[in-house]
Design a protein around this motif. Sequence first.
Motif, PDB file in Angstrom:
ATOM      1  N   ARG A 142      41.082  41.451  42.539  1.00  0.00           N
ATOM      2  CA  ARG A 142      40.107  42.249  41.721  1.00  0.00           C
ATOM      3  C   ARG A 142      40.734  43.263  40.828  1.00  0.00           C
ATOM      4  NH1 ARG A 142      37.765  41.526  46.306  1.00  0.00           N
ATOM      5  NH2 ARG A 142      37.956  43.977  47.037  1.00  0.00           N
ATOM      6  N   ALA A 143      41.797  43.842  41.523  1.00  0.00           N
ATOM      7  CA  ALA A 143      42.574  44.790  40.904  1.00  0.00           C
ATOM      8  C   ALA A 143      43.341  44.143  39.595  1.00  0.00           C
ATOM      9  CB  ALA A 143      43.516  45.588  41.772  1.00  0.00           C
ATOM     10  N   ALA A 144      43.997  43.136  39.818  1.00  0.00           N
ATOM     11  CA  ALA A 144      44.754  42.406  38.790  1.00  0.00           C
ATOM     12  C   ALA A 144      43.405  42.017  37.466  1.00  0.00           C
ATOM     13  CB  ALA A 144      45.308  41.412  39.108  1.00  0.00           C
ATOM     14  N   ARG A 145      42.330  41.583  37.906  1.00  0.00           N
ATOM     15  CA  ARG A 145      41.397  41.232  37.028  1.00  0.00           C
ATOM     16  C   ARG A 145      40.718  42.549  36.199  1.00  0.00           C
ATOM     17  NH1 ARG A 145      35.931  40.388  39.776  1.00  0.00           N
ATOM     18  NH2 ARG A 145      36.274  42.753  39.824  1.00  0.00           N
ATOM     19  N   ASP A 146      40.493  43.878  36.907  1.00  0.00           N
ATOM     20  CA  ASP A 146      40.184  44.812  36.425  1.00  0.00           C
ATOM     21  C   ASP A 146      41.090  45.529  35.429  1.00  0.00           C
ATOM     22  OD1 ASP A 146      37.780  44.309  37.923  1.00  0.00           O
ATOM     23  OD2 ASP A 146      38.455  45.928  39.340  1.00  0.00           O
ATOM     24  N   ALA A 147      42.419  45.322  35.662  1.00  0.00           N
ATOM     25  CA  ALA A 147      43.515  45.680  34.960  1.00  0.00           C
ATOM     26  C   ALA A 147      43.697  44.792  33.523  1.00  0.00           C
ATOM     27  CB  ALA A 147      44.896  45.880  35.531  1.00  0.00           C
ATOM     28  N   GLY A 148      43.043  43.699  33.515  1.00  0.00           N
ATOM     29  CA  GLY A 148      43.268  42.791  32.377  1.00  0.00           C
ATOM     30  C   GLY A 148      44.425  41.867  32.577  1.00  0.00           C
ATOM     31  N   ARG A 149      44.895  41.781  33.755  1.00  0.00           N
ATOM     32  CA  ARG A 149      45.795  40.779  33.882  1.00  0.00           C
ATOM     33  C   ARG A 149      45.353  39.499  34.653  1.00  0.00           C
ATOM     34  NH1 ARG A 149      49.798  43.455  37.781  1.00  0.00           N
ATOM     35  NH2 ARG A 149      51.030  41.490  37.157  1.00  0.00           N
ATOM     36  N   LEU A 150      44.501  38.886  33.785  1.00  0.00           N
ATOM     37  CA  LEU A 150      43.592  37.698  34.137  1.00  0.00           C
ATOM     38  C   LEU A 150      44.440  36.450  34.745  1.00  0.00           C
ATOM     39  CD1 LEU A 150      40.928  37.532  31.643  1.00  0.00           C
ATOM     40  CD2 LEU A 150      40.863  38.681  33.877  1.00  0.00           C
ATOM     41  N   GLU A 151      45.582  36.132  34.256  1.00  0.00           N
ATOM     42  CA  GLU A 151      46.577  35.044  34.854  1.00  0.00           C
ATOM     43  C   GLU A 151      47.084  35.597  36.179  1.00  0.00           C
ATOM     44  OE1 GLU A 151      49.619  33.426  32.340  1.00  0.00           O
ATOM     45  OE2 GLU A 151      48.475  33.655  30.729  1.00  0.00           O
ATOM     46  N   ARG A 152      47.367  36.678  36.470  1.00  0.00           N
ATOM     47  CA  ARG A 152      47.738  37.136  37.872  1.00  0.00           C
ATOM     48  C   ARG A 152      46.586  37.209  38.787  1.00  0.00           C
ATOM     49  NH1 ARG A 152      51.450  37.398  41.809  1.00  0.00           N
ATOM     50  NH2 ARG A 152      51.336  39.164  42.825  1.00  0.00           N
ATOM     51  N   ALA A 153      45.483  37.699  38.090  1.00  0.00           N
ATOM     52  CA  ALA A 153      44.235  37.599  38.994  1.00  0.00           C
ATOM     53  C   ALA A 153      43.838  36.253  39.555  1.00  0.00           C
ATOM     54  CB  ALA A 153      43.106  38.371  38.250  1.00  0.00           C
ATOM     55  N   VAL A 154      44.081  35.208  38.705  1.00  0.00           N
ATOM     56  CA  VAL A 154      43.883  33.847  39.016  1.00  0.00           C
ATOM     57  C   VAL A 154      44.728  33.448  40.285  1.00  0.00           C
ATOM     58  CG1 VAL A 154      43.862  31.393  38.269  1.00  0.00           C
ATOM     59  CG2 VAL A 154      42.667  33.215  36.982  1.00  0.00           C
ATOM     60  N   GLU A 155      46.057  33.676  39.776  1.00  0.00           N
ATOM     61  CA  GLU A 155      47.203  33.460  40.911  1.00  0.00           C
ATOM     62  C   GLU A 155      46.633  34.216  42.298  1.00  0.00           C
ATOM     63  OE1 GLU A 155      51.819  34.563  41.520  1.00  0.00           O
ATOM     64  OE2 GLU A 155      50.906  34.436  39.631  1.00  0.00           O
ATOM     65  N   LEU A 156      46.479  35.356  42.367  1.00  0.00           N
ATOM     66  CA  LEU A 156      46.327  35.938  43.465  1.00  0.00           C
ATOM     67  C   LEU A 156      45.000  35.620  44.173  1.00  0.00           C
ATOM     68  CD1 LEU A 156      47.018  39.583  42.274  1.00  0.00           C
ATOM     69  CD2 LEU A 156      48.137  38.262  44.163  1.00  0.00           C
ATOM     70  N   ALA A 157      43.898  35.021  43.382  1.00  0.00           N
ATOM     71  CA  ALA A 157      42.598  34.408  43.989  1.00  0.00           C
ATOM     72  C   ALA A 157      42.763  33.246  44.673  1.00  0.00           C
ATOM     73  CB  ALA A 157      41.593  34.380  42.811  1.00  0.00           C
ATOM     74  N   ARG A 158      43.863  32.456  44.184  1.00  0.00           N
ATOM     75  CA  ARG A 158      44.058  31.187  44.570  1.00  0.00           C
ATOM     76  C   ARG A 158      44.959  31.274  45.691  1.00  0.00           C
ATOM     77  NH1 ARG A 158      45.669  28.196  39.020  1.00  0.00           N
ATOM     78  NH2 ARG A 158      43.732  27.708  38.566  1.00  0.00           N
ATOM     79  N   GLN A 159      45.665  32.233  45.825  1.00  0.00           N
ATOM     80  CA  GLN A 159      46.520  32.758  47.412  1.00  0.00           C
ATOM     81  C   GLN A 159      45.529  32.981  48.327  1.00  0.00           C
ATOM     82  OE1 GLN A 159      49.546  35.621  46.275  1.00  0.00           O
ATOM     83  NE2 GLN A 159      50.681  34.231  45.130  1.00  0.00           N
ATOM     84  N   ALA A 160      44.628  34.080  47.959  1.00  0.00           N
ATOM     85  CA  ALA A 160      43.556  34.245  48.891  1.00  0.00           C
ATOM     86  C   ALA A 160      42.976  32.976  49.532  1.00  0.00           C
ATOM     87  CB  ALA A 160      42.682  35.448  48.282  1.00  0.00           C
ATOM     88  N   GLU A 161      42.474  32.278  48.556  1.00  0.00           N
ATOM     89  CA  GLU A 161      41.771  30.885  49.032  1.00  0.00           C
ATOM     90  C   GLU A 161      42.447  30.214  50.057  1.00  0.00           C
ATOM     91  OE1 GLU A 161      38.961  27.531  46.866  1.00  0.00           O
ATOM     92  OE2 GLU A 161      40.614  28.702  45.718  1.00  0.00           O
ATOM     93  N   GLU A 162      43.694  30.176  49.737  1.00  0.00           N
ATOM     94  CA  GLU A 162      44.683  29.197  50.705  1.00  0.00           C
ATOM     95  C   GLU A 162      44.781  29.773  51.807  1.00  0.00           C
ATOM     96  OE1 GLU A 162      48.428  28.976  48.661  1.00  0.00           O
ATOM     97  OE2 GLU A 162      47.481  27.757  46.727  1.00  0.00           O
ATOM     98  N   LEU A 163      44.525  30.878  52.168  1.00  0.00           N
ATOM     99  CA  LEU A 163      44.394  31.495  53.445  1.00  0.00           C
ATOM    100  C   LEU A 163      43.606  30.847  54.491  1.00  0.00           C
ATOM    101  CD1 LEU A 163      44.755  35.335  52.817  1.00  0.00           C
ATOM    102  CD2 LEU A 163      46.565  33.887  53.666  1.00  0.00           C
ATOM    103  N   TRP A 164      42.213  30.083  53.917  1.00  0.00           N
ATOM    104  CA  TRP A 164      41.192  29.519  54.693  1.00  0.00           C
ATOM    105  C   TRP A 164      41.842  28.238  55.139  1.00  0.00           C
ATOM    106  CZ3 TRP A 164      36.760  31.203  56.293  1.00  0.00           C
ATOM    107  CH2 TRP A 164      36.228  32.228  55.841  1.00  0.00           C
ATOM    108  N   ARG A 165      41.810  27.840  56.216  1.00  0.00           N
ATOM    109  CA  ARG A 165      42.099  26.512  57.140  1.00  0.00           C
ATOM    110  C   ARG A 165      40.875  25.703  57.473  1.00  0.00           C
ATOM    111  NH1 ARG A 165      46.123  27.881  54.833  1.00  0.00           N
ATOM    112  NH2 ARG A 165      48.033  28.441  55.751  1.00  0.00           N
TER     113      ARG A 165
END
Length: 88
Positions: free
Chosen positions: A50-73
């Motif tokens: 969310r911080a990356a998204r809010d800073a306008g770093r959308l590619e980084r935000a997507v990358e971080l969101a995918r990493q967060a999603e991968e935490l689910w098993r």
Amino acid sequence: MRQADRSCASGLRGALGDDGPRLSRTGAGYRLSGADIADLRERPASRAARAARDAGRLERAVELARQAEELWRGEFTEALQAPAVAMS
């Protein structure tokens, strides 16, 4: 299935910690109390996305969101069987 339920409940209690929401046993299963949707949003991986998204770093935000999603098993509540948690 009872052992799987107890194991999941124990893991959830450990993850919630002493100062977080409470998981208690009821006659029909378990009840989570004291939780707010903010409890889910404040996890570090999603907070960084969310911080990356809010800073306008959308590619980084997507990358971080995918990493967060991968935490689910597995599937959410996969070891629980009750109408309230049935997945459609």
